[in-house]
Design an enzyme around this catalytic site. Structure first.
Site, PDB file in Angstrom:
ATOM      1  N   MET A 162      12.783  -2.980  87.360  1.00 51.20           N
ATOM      2  CA  MET A 162      12.448  -3.299  88.746  1.00 51.20           C
ATOM      3  C   MET A 162      13.342  -4.441  89.224  1.00 51.20           C
ATOM      4  O   MET A 162      13.013  -5.142  90.187  1.00 51.20           O
ATOM      5  CB  MET A 162      10.972  -3.667  88.861  1.00 51.20           C
ATOM      6  CG  MET A 162      10.063  -2.491  88.494  1.00 51.20           C
ATOM      7  SD  MET A 162       8.452  -2.536  89.276  1.00 51.20           S
ATOM      8  CE  MET A 162       7.819  -4.066  88.653  1.00 51.20           C
ATOM      9  N   LEU A 196      16.790  -9.047  86.938  1.00 53.46           N
ATOM     10  CA  LEU A 196      17.159  -8.866  85.534  1.00 53.46           C
ATOM     11  C   LEU A 196      17.335 -10.208  84.820  1.00 53.46           C
ATOM     12  O   LEU A 196      17.867 -11.158  85.378  1.00 53.46           O
ATOM     13  CB  LEU A 196      18.458  -8.047  85.430  1.00 53.46           C
ATOM     14  CG  LEU A 196      18.428  -6.651  86.063  1.00 53.46           C
ATOM     15  CD1 LEU A 196      19.722  -5.899  85.746  1.00 53.46           C
ATOM     16  CD2 LEU A 196      17.220  -5.834  85.629  1.00 53.46           C
ATOM     17  N   HIS A 197      16.885 -10.236  83.563  1.00 49.68           N
ATOM     18  CA  HIS A 197      17.019 -11.423  82.718  1.00 49.68           C
ATOM     19  C   HIS A 197      17.534 -10.980  81.355  1.00 49.68           C
ATOM     20  O   HIS A 197      17.870  -9.793  81.172  1.00 49.68           O
ATOM     21  CB  HIS A 197      15.682 -12.174  82.630  1.00 49.68           C
ATOM     22  CG  HIS A 197      14.518 -11.272  82.295  1.00 49.68           C
ATOM     23  ND1 HIS A 197      14.410 -10.596  81.101  1.00 49.68           N
ATOM     24  CD2 HIS A 197      13.420 -10.916  83.025  1.00 49.68           C
ATOM     25  CE1 HIS A 197      13.294  -9.885  81.079  1.00 49.68           C
ATOM     26  NE2 HIS A 197      12.680 -10.041  82.245  1.00 49.68           N
ATOM     27  N   GLY A 244      16.087 -10.285  78.677  1.00 46.32           N
ATOM     28  CA  GLY A 244      15.329  -9.168  78.090  1.00 46.32           C
ATOM     29  C   GLY A 244      15.963  -7.846  78.525  1.00 46.32           C
ATOM     30  O   GLY A 244      16.212  -6.955  77.709  1.00 46.32           O
ATOM     31  N   HIS A 245      16.243  -7.732  79.837  1.00 48.08           N
ATOM     32  CA  HIS A 245      16.896  -6.517  80.334  1.00 48.08           C
ATOM     33  C   HIS A 245      18.298  -6.392  79.739  1.00 48.08           C
ATOM     34  O   HIS A 245      18.749  -5.287  79.406  1.00 48.08           O
ATOM     35  CB  HIS A 245      17.014  -6.554  81.863  1.00 48.08           C
ATOM     36  CG  HIS A 245      15.704  -6.600  82.580  1.00 48.08           C
ATOM     37  ND1 HIS A 245      15.261  -7.706  83.260  1.00 48.08           N
ATOM     38  CD2 HIS A 245      14.734  -5.657  82.715  1.00 48.08           C
ATOM     39  CE1 HIS A 245      14.082  -7.453  83.804  1.00 48.08           C
ATOM     40  NE2 HIS A 245      13.735  -6.223  83.485  1.00 48.08           N
ATOM     41  N   GLY A 248      11.319  -2.067  77.076  1.00 52.09           N
ATOM     42  CA  GLY A 248      10.941  -3.254  76.316  1.00 52.09           C
ATOM     43  C   GLY A 248       9.547  -3.108  75.742  1.00 52.09           C
ATOM     44  O   GLY A 248       8.648  -2.515  76.356  1.00 52.09           O
ATOM     45  N   VAL A 261      12.169 -10.161  74.030  1.00 53.21           N
ATOM     46  CA  VAL A 261      13.099 -11.307  73.978  1.00 53.21           C
ATOM     47  C   VAL A 261      12.331 -12.532  74.478  1.00 53.21           C
ATOM     48  O   VAL A 261      11.612 -12.457  75.480  1.00 53.21           O
ATOM     49  CB  VAL A 261      14.353 -11.058  74.845  1.00 53.21           C
ATOM     50  CG1 VAL A 261      15.291 -12.257  74.804  1.00 53.21           C
ATOM     51  CG2 VAL A 261      15.069  -9.796  74.370  1.00 53.21           C
TER      52      VAL A 261
HETATM   53  O1  PAF Z   1       8.691  -2.005  83.270  1.00 51.89           O
HETATM   54  C1  PAF Z   1       9.117  -1.917  84.435  1.00 51.89           C
HETATM   55  O2  PAF Z   1       9.960  -2.687  84.886  1.00 51.89           O
HETATM   56  C2  PAF Z   1       8.562  -0.823  85.353  1.00 51.89           C
HETATM   57  O3  PAF Z   1       7.223  -0.585  85.121  1.00 51.89           O
HETATM   58  C3  PAF Z   1       9.383   0.472  85.263  1.00 51.89           C
HETATM   59  C4  PAF Z   1       9.307   1.104  83.884  1.00 51.89           C
HETATM   60  C5  PAF Z   1      10.825   0.215  85.625  1.00 51.89           C
HETATM   61  C6  PAF Z   1       8.818   1.502  86.260  1.00 51.89           C
HETATM   62  O4  PAF Z   1       8.865   1.021  87.562  1.00 51.89           O
END
Ligand code: PAF
Length: 286
Positions: free
Chosen positions: A32, A35-36, A38-39, A156, A185
């Site tokens: 969503m 981003l940090h 972890g992403h 994650g 993370v």
């Molecule tokens: O974990 C998330 O960021 C959200 O729930 C996802 C999987 C991107 C669905 O919107």
């Protein structure tokens, strides 16, 4: 910058078609945004596993309840693009709600086809307070799977219930892809990374640390030979800061998602709590 930003489904599908003609494998990292690191770890893992990587950035309106933080959720697309580029993503797919749903963007809408995961998996843990949340998650993730047609999708482990539900969806609906779970993370002091950490004041950030401390304490006590979950629960509760409002602390078998009374291998210990107005989750697997 090599990463391409795409906002519409048709352009993305054309690109994926080109890759498929070349016989390349595709990895999807659904996010969503905001981003940090972890992403970043998910994108890195995707890059190691697949020839091409798509990061989706979409604050999904249908997974937020009416009193939740949909409007306030951080939107940082410039930064998301930069981080995705740094970790080697090929495409950032950032559709608008209209592109994904047409006009049907509210959780309560009755015109959209939803994916409904099994009741016993959604009527517990986060699903108890976030009614309809996992229907919204499963629906958007299935849509993303249909749009991107990935070979692998990376999630994650922090959202353990989400991960379990999505793995079940893939199995039950015979989706032709592999879900790759990636470890949580943490900051150096133990706080699990989350886009919602940006909501915390300095004082709340300090108090939030008690979640990971409680989990660590459970792990330590378990490794000393205590397997009774009532005892483990009580020892953890004593560590929680009085300024933190616990929503749940539960022990579940991570293969069946059933509650356990005695810890065995693969037991998920999951916690959710409100720190000020911010709802945080964390977990460990024993
Ligand atoms: O974990 C998330 O960021 C959200 O729930 C996802 C999987 C991107 C669905 O919107």
């Amino acid at each position: 910058m090599n990463t391409i930003l795409l906002n519409n489904i048709t352009d993305l599908r054309l690109k994926i078609k080109e890759w498929r003609k070349e016989g390349l494998t595709v990895g999807l990292v659904p996010t969503m945004g905001a981003l940090h690191n972890g992403h970043a770890s998910l994108i890195k893992k995707a890059k190691e596993t697949c020839d091409k990587v798509v990061v989706s950035v979409f604050v999904n309106p249908i997974q937020f309840g009416p009193n939740e933080d949909y409007d306030k959720y951080p939107r940082t697309i410039e930064n998301d693009l930069k981080l995705s580029n740094e970790y080697g993503a090929d495409i950032v797919f950032a559709p608008t709600p209209i592109e994904m749903y047409g006009k049907n963007t509210s959780l309560s809408n009755t015109e959209l086809t939803f994916v409904c995961p099994p009741y016993n998996l959604v009527d517990c843990l986060c699903g108890k307070s976030r009614v309809g949340h996992f229907d919204g998650v499963a629906t958007v993730v299935l849509k993303l799977f249909n749009i991107v047609t990935p070979d692998y999708a990376f999630f994650g482990q922090k959202d353990a219930q989400q991960l379990f539900i999505l793995k079940k969806m893939v199995k039950d609906l015979n989706l032709d892809l592999t879900i790759v779970p990636c470890p949580i993370v943490r900051e150096n002091d133990g706080l699990a990374l989350s886009s919602r950490n940006t909501y915390l004041s300095a004082d709340e950030r300090k108090r939030a640390l008690c979640l990971s401390k409680a989990l660590k304490h459970i792990e330590k006590t378990y490794l000393q030979g205590i397997t009774d979950t009532d005892i483990l629960f009580d020892t953890a509760i004593s560590i929680l800061d009085s300024g933190v409002e616990m929503e749940y602390l539960e022990f579940r078998n991570f293969e069946t998602f059933e509650k356990v009374e005695k810890v065995q291998a693969n037991t998920l210990v999951a916690i959710a709590a409100k720190v000020g107005k911010t709802r945080l989750i964390d977990n460990i697997i024993l």
